[in-house]
Design an enzyme around this catalytic site. Structure first.
Site, PDB file in Angstrom:
ATOM      1  CG  HIS A  47      15.306 -13.833  14.283  1.00  0.00           C
ATOM      2  ND1 HIS A  47      15.941 -12.899  15.002  1.00  0.00           N
ATOM      3  CD2 HIS A  47      16.350 -14.702  13.844  1.00  0.00           C
ATOM      4  CE1 HIS A  47      17.431 -13.041  15.081  1.00  0.00           C
ATOM      5  NE2 HIS A  47      17.547 -14.122  14.207  1.00  0.00           N
ATOM      6  CB  CYS A  68      -1.028  -0.102   1.164  1.00  0.00           C
ATOM      7  SG  CYS A  68      -0.343   0.029   2.857  1.00  0.00           S
TER       8      CYS A  68
END
Length: 141
Positions: A98, A65
């Site tokens: 992670h 966006c």
């Protein structure tokens, strides 16, 4: 690799650029829209992307966006998605390594095409590390 892209009207140009670049690289790419710069609501396209990623195991998502913020919030409403808004490759890699992110969000008004490509490359080429990170990711669901 299977990749789905969605944006709002403010991300259409970057989405189109990334779509062609990813197809040229041999990826199977799904464009969930929109296909013009006519005003649309980012939650609708964030939901469509999140639903697609949730329903198609192994598919990675790219949400775009103007800032990357709104659409990332929309994607993260689906518990099967872990969407990280990124601006540079290290964050994109760490989101995978992670956090086992399966979607990244980019802001067309904030990152240029070359930086967006670098983020996507880092995202798609980094594996989830597992280990101590797995228990944390498990707590997100």
């Amino acid at each position: 690799m299977r990749i789905a892209l969605a944006s709002d009207h403010a991300g259409v140009e970057l989405k189109s650029t990334l779509l062609h670049w990813l197809k040229d690289a041999g990826h199977e790419v799904t464009d969930l829209g929109p296909h013009s710069t006519d005003s649309v609501d980012y939650p609708d396209y964030g939901k469509a992307l999140a639903d697609h990623v949730a329903e198609n195991a192994g598919t990675m998502g790219i949400a775009i966006c103007g800032s990357g913020i709104g659409i990332s919030i929309a994607v993260n409403r689906n518990p099967a998605c872990r969407c990280a808004r990124v601006d540079e490759p290290l964050s994109a890699a760490l989101a995978r390594q992670h956090n086992d992110a399966n979607v990244i969000a980019l802001g067309e008004r904030l990152v240029g095409v070359d930086m967006a490509k670098a983020c996507v490359t880092a995202f798609l080429t980094t594996e989830f590390e597992g280990g101590r990170h797995q228990r944390r990711v498990d707590k997100l669901s």
